[in-house]
Design an enzyme around this catalytic site. Structure first.
Site, PDB file in Angstrom:
ATOM      1  N   SER A   1       0.824  -1.209   0.000  1.00 46.28           N
ATOM      2  CA  SER A   1       0.000   0.000   0.000  1.00 46.28           C
ATOM      3  C   SER A   1       0.861   1.262   0.000  1.00 46.28           C
ATOM      4  O   SER A   1       2.078   1.213   0.116  1.00 46.28           O
ATOM      5  CB  SER A   1      -0.952  -0.022   1.197  1.00 46.28           C
ATOM      6  OG  SER A   1      -0.221  -0.252   2.371  1.00 46.28           O
ATOM      7  N   CYS A   2       0.195   2.398  -0.127  1.00 47.81           N
ATOM      8  CA  CYS A   2       0.863   3.704  -0.125  1.00 47.81           C
ATOM      9  C   CYS A   2       1.326   4.006   1.293  1.00 47.81           C
ATOM     10  O   CYS A   2       0.596   3.708   2.233  1.00 47.81           O
ATOM     11  CB  CYS A   2      -0.089   4.803  -0.580  1.00 47.81           C
ATOM     12  SG  CYS A   2      -0.718   4.547  -2.261  1.00 47.81           S
ATOM     13  N   PRO A   3       2.474   4.608   1.515  1.00 45.73           N
ATOM     14  CA  PRO A   3       3.365   5.083   0.464  1.00 45.73           C
ATOM     15  C   PRO A   3       4.509   4.125   0.146  1.00 45.73           C
ATOM     16  O   PRO A   3       5.387   4.461  -0.620  1.00 45.73           O
ATOM     17  CB  PRO A   3       3.941   6.372   1.083  1.00 45.73           C
ATOM     18  CG  PRO A   3       4.100   6.012   2.527  1.00 45.73           C
ATOM     19  CD  PRO A   3       2.958   5.055   2.849  1.00 45.73           C
ATOM     20  N   MET A   4       4.481   2.914   0.760  1.00 46.07           N
ATOM     21  CA  MET A   4       5.650   2.040   0.566  1.00 46.07           C
ATOM     22  C   MET A   4       5.785   1.567  -0.882  1.00 46.07           C
ATOM     23  O   MET A   4       6.882   1.280  -1.349  1.00 46.07           O
ATOM     24  CB  MET A   4       5.611   0.847   1.540  1.00 46.07           C
ATOM     25  CG  MET A   4       5.935   1.204   2.989  1.00 46.07           C
ATOM     26  SD  MET A   4       7.458   2.177   3.210  1.00 46.07           S
ATOM     27  CE  MET A   4       8.705   0.971   2.760  1.00 46.07           C
ATOM     28  N   ASN A   5       4.651   1.526  -1.618  1.00 47.48           N
ATOM     29  CA  ASN A   5       4.768   1.143  -3.034  1.00 47.48           C
ATOM     30  C   ASN A   5       5.626   2.160  -3.799  1.00 47.48           C
ATOM     31  O   ASN A   5       6.440   1.799  -4.648  1.00 47.48           O
ATOM     32  CB  ASN A   5       3.388   0.974  -3.673  1.00 47.48           C
ATOM     33  CG  ASN A   5       2.412   2.059  -3.280  1.00 47.48           C
ATOM     34  OD1 ASN A   5       2.827   3.155  -2.913  1.00 47.48           O
ATOM     35  ND2 ASN A   5       1.133   1.751  -3.333  1.00 47.48           N
TER      36      ASN A   5
END
Lengths: 81, 269
Positions: A17-21
């Site tokens: 998920s965001c923001p790790m993507n």
């Protein structure tokens, strides 16, 4: 965009998920040279709604954005020069 | 080249997301060595944020012990640390925030005889000391060694800071030629200081250190930033290198380091 483009690296970000993507996408891009092509797989929803814009703001080019059969998205990114 | 663990990518994700820091900037932070002079009001936030940022090697130099009167602003220390060496107390807090970083506590007083040997191992010096002789000593030593540094000072509601790149931008002595006469300027222990302004200024200095390392943005070089927190007025004054500066000018008259009278350090209750 012709479909014969050479993909230099791929990163499957299913379930990220965001923001790790975006973090993983930046790490993958950092390992490429200018102008090289990265393909990332992003989930539908917030990931595909956010990551392409963030990449453009950093000067990268989105070559193609295609929805896969399972609903996720394949994003083709050309690293900035 | 990029060998971050998943945990590190999570820890540093908010840096990596920044366009001007990114993966490359975080790698630079990990390789950087920063020395914090003073584990007091300015050094406290600096030490904590440098450690949190993943600056690979952080030295912190101070010869004092934690006193209860420090705790109103020196937030790296806790009540349990009263009586402990400030650098040991700070090092423990820094390692607790980020075990990735190497912390080097230096329980010594910077002086003309030891400063060159101490600063030579660092890429950037963050000066958070509490007295004019040491501020001038840090300036002169950094100019001579060619090591960039951030000057900072606070009193009452006021703060001031500038960043110096030796050989390129104005140094502290280009602006202030010599320490003020002893007792002409009150110290924090006489005049008081609003605790939070230590955080305001120390974090500005730390941001400068992180910007210098990563190359992000424009530094406070050739600029004196000062603020008066009583009205929250901020002001920037443009500075220029002075040809007749006694340390970085064309014909320097200060070519070796000497210890000025340490009047301020003598002020212990």
């Amino acid at each position: 965009m012709n479909s014969e483009v050479i993909i230099n690296a791929r990163k499957d970000l299913h379930g990220v998920s965001c923001p790790m993507n975006m973090v993983y996408t930046k790490v993958a891009l950092a390992e490429l040279g200018p102008g090289q092509i990265l393909e990332v797989i992003l989930d539908d929803g917030p990931p595909i709604n956010n990551v392409p814009g963030s990449l453009k703001r950093e000067g990268h080019e989105i070559l193609r954005q295609q929805q896969c059969e399972d609903g996720s998205w394949a994003l083709l990114i050309r690293k900035s020069d | 080249m990029i060998d971050f663990t998943t945990e590190q990518l999570n820890r540093y994700s908010r840096h990596i997301l920044l366009k001007d820091v990114g993966v490359e900037g975080q790698v630079k932070l990990g390789r950087a060595r920063v020395l914090v002079v003073g584990a007091g009001g300015l050094g406290s936030p600096a030490a904590l944020y440098l450690a949190a940022a993943g600056v690979g090697t952080i030295g912190i130099v101070d010869n004092d012990q934690v006193d209860i009167s420090n705790l109103q602003r020196q937030i790296v220390h806790g009540t349990k640390d009263i009586g402990r060496s400030k650098v040991e107390s700070a090092a423990e807090a820094m390692r607790a925030i980020n075990p990735d970083v190497e912390v080097r506590p230096l329980a010594t007083m910077l002086c003309a005889d030891n400063i060159m040997e101490i600063i030579k191992d660092y890429d950037f010096i963050l000066d958070g000391c509490d007295n004019f002789p040491t501020k001038f000593l840090v300036n002169d030593a950094c100019v001579m060694a060619g090591i960039p540094f951030s000057h900072g000072g606070i009193l009452r509601f006021d703060g001031q800071t500038m960043t110096v790149i030796p050989g390129e931008s104005a140094c502290y002595r280009c602006v202030f030629r010599q320490p003020p006469p002893p007792d002409s300027v009150p110290t924090c222990s006489q005049a008081g200081v609003l605790g939070a302004i230590a955080g305001m200024l120390g974090t500005i200095q730390t941001a400068e250190a992180l910007k210098y390392i990563t190359g992000a943005g424009r530094l406070l070089t050739d600029t004196l930033l000062s603020f008066d927190a009583s009205n929250m007025d901020f002001r920037k004054v443009a500075l220029r290198r002075q040809d007749d500066c006694p340390v970085c000018g064309a014909r320097p008259t200060i070519t070796e380091l000497t210890d000025a009278e340490q009047t301020v350090c003598a002020l212990k209750k």
